[in-house]
Design an enzyme around this catalytic site. Structure first.
Site, PDB file in Angstrom:
ATOM      1  N   GLU A  79      35.473  -8.110  75.083  1.00 11.15           N
ATOM      2  CA  GLU A  79      36.616  -9.013  75.227  1.00 11.15           C
ATOM      3  C   GLU A  79      37.432  -8.685  76.466  1.00 11.15           C
ATOM      4  OE1 GLU A  79      40.452 -10.644  72.690  1.00 11.15           O
ATOM      5  OE2 GLU A  79      39.565  -8.721  72.158  1.00 11.15           O
TER       6      GLU A  79
ATOM      7  N   HIS B 248      33.125 -16.741  95.092  1.00 13.71           N
ATOM      8  CA  HIS B 248      32.457 -16.345  93.864  1.00 13.71           C
ATOM      9  C   HIS B 248      30.976 -16.713  93.910  1.00 13.71           C
ATOM     10  CE1 HIS B 248      36.640 -16.647  91.775  1.00 13.71           C
ATOM     11  NE2 HIS B 248      36.485 -15.500  92.417  1.00 13.71           N
TER      12      HIS B 248
ATOM     13  N   GLU C 259      29.175 -18.437  91.911  1.00 13.29           N
ATOM     14  CA  GLU C 259      28.880 -19.839  91.619  1.00 13.29           C
ATOM     15  C   GLU C 259      28.954 -20.678  92.899  1.00 13.29           C
ATOM     16  OE1 GLU C 259      31.094 -18.207  87.921  1.00 13.29           O
ATOM     17  OE2 GLU C 259      31.128 -17.956  90.098  1.00 13.29           O
TER      18      GLU C 259
ATOM     19  N   CYS D 120      35.732 -19.419  86.770  1.00 17.03           N
ATOM     20  CA  CYS D 120      37.161 -19.675  86.915  1.00 17.03           C
ATOM     21  C   CYS D 120      37.366 -21.178  87.116  1.00 17.03           C
ATOM     22  CB  CYS D 120      37.716 -18.891  88.097  1.00 17.03           C
ATOM     23  SG  CYS D 120      37.057 -19.422  89.697  1.00 17.03           S
TER      24      CYS D 120
ATOM     25  N   CYS E 206      35.686 -22.558  90.431  1.00 18.06           N
ATOM     26  CA  CYS E 206      34.228 -22.661  90.363  1.00 18.06           C
ATOM     27  C   CYS E 206      33.798 -23.758  89.394  1.00 18.06           C
ATOM     28  CB  CYS E 206      33.624 -21.326  89.962  1.00 18.06           C
ATOM     29  SG  CYS E 206      33.710 -20.074  91.263  1.00 18.06           S
TER      30      CYS E 206
END
Length: 220
Positions: A58, A94, A96, A124, A127
């Site tokens: 998490e 990033h 992606e 995010c 992205c």
């Protein structure tokens, strides 16, 4: 065989190493300027990164990289299957974004693209918006996105961006044990004595169920 889980799943464990839990906190060091951003590409990456970055915990403290493993199948005027991974460094861009900039800068007419991503965490907002825009523009592109963890999933902007991705045609799923095994077999450097031996961490299944429930709630 694991017993069936009842009620709301517990939040994933944070995956901190027991021997470091009681260690003294190091003195705060002055911030240093990060070196220039770069994207790392290749076919396989060290097992250390897989065990740390892909673990479906998490709290992602220290997990400041995104690893994106891709399988791309082409059909039509061009055919073939391509595999590899991208790893981003720092925060300037990033993985992606790098996929669409470096691996698939354009979708050619007459070619169908079936792309599967195995990503350490969900995208995010920026992205997700790029993914949505690319899918809307290229109807010959199909994208399935499997993620190890949900990134900041409580944030309304994140939830909205994930729903927009789904509406644009992206299939979004949480990685289960079999998906982690696939990444291990196909994208991780096999060290001596590790060949073919994926060892699931203790809480892998319960964490998968937790994130799966949260994703289903978001995408409803």
């Amino acid at each position: 065989m694991m017993a069936e889980q009842q009620g709301n799943p517990e939040p994933p464990k944070n995956g901190q190493d027991p021997e470091t839990e009681n260690a003294e906190k190091p003195e705060k060091q002055p911030e240093e300027e990060l070196p220039p951003f770069e994207i790392v590409t290749g076919s396989r990456f060290p097992s250390f990164f897989f065990k740390f970055q892909f673990r479906n915990v998490e709290y992602s403290s220290g997990r400041n990289k995104t690893f994106l493993c891709f399988v791309m199948d082409l059909q039509g005027k061009e055919t073939g299957t391509f595999r590899g991974y991208l790893e981003d460094e720092h925060i300037a861009a990033h993985a992606e974004e790098a996929f669409f900039n470096n691996i698939l800068p354009e979708c050619k007419a007459g070619v169908k693209y079936q792309v599967t991503w195995y990503v350490s965490s969900s995208p995010c907002v920026g992205c997700a918006e790029r993914i949505t825009a690319v899918l809307k523009k290229n109807k010959n592109l199909r994208l399935m996105l499997l993620v190890g963890r949900l990134f900041m999933w409580e944030e309304p902007e994140i939830q909205d961006s994930l729903r927009k991705m789904k509406a644009a045609g992206c299939k979004l799923k949480i990685m289960g044990p079999q998906d982690f095994d696939f990444v291990w077999q196909n994208f991780v450097e096999q060290e001596e004595g590790q060949e073919g031996a994926f060892m699931p961490w203790e809480d892998i299944q319960e964490n998968f169920l937790y994130y799966e429930e949260k994703l289903n709630e978001i995408l409803q």
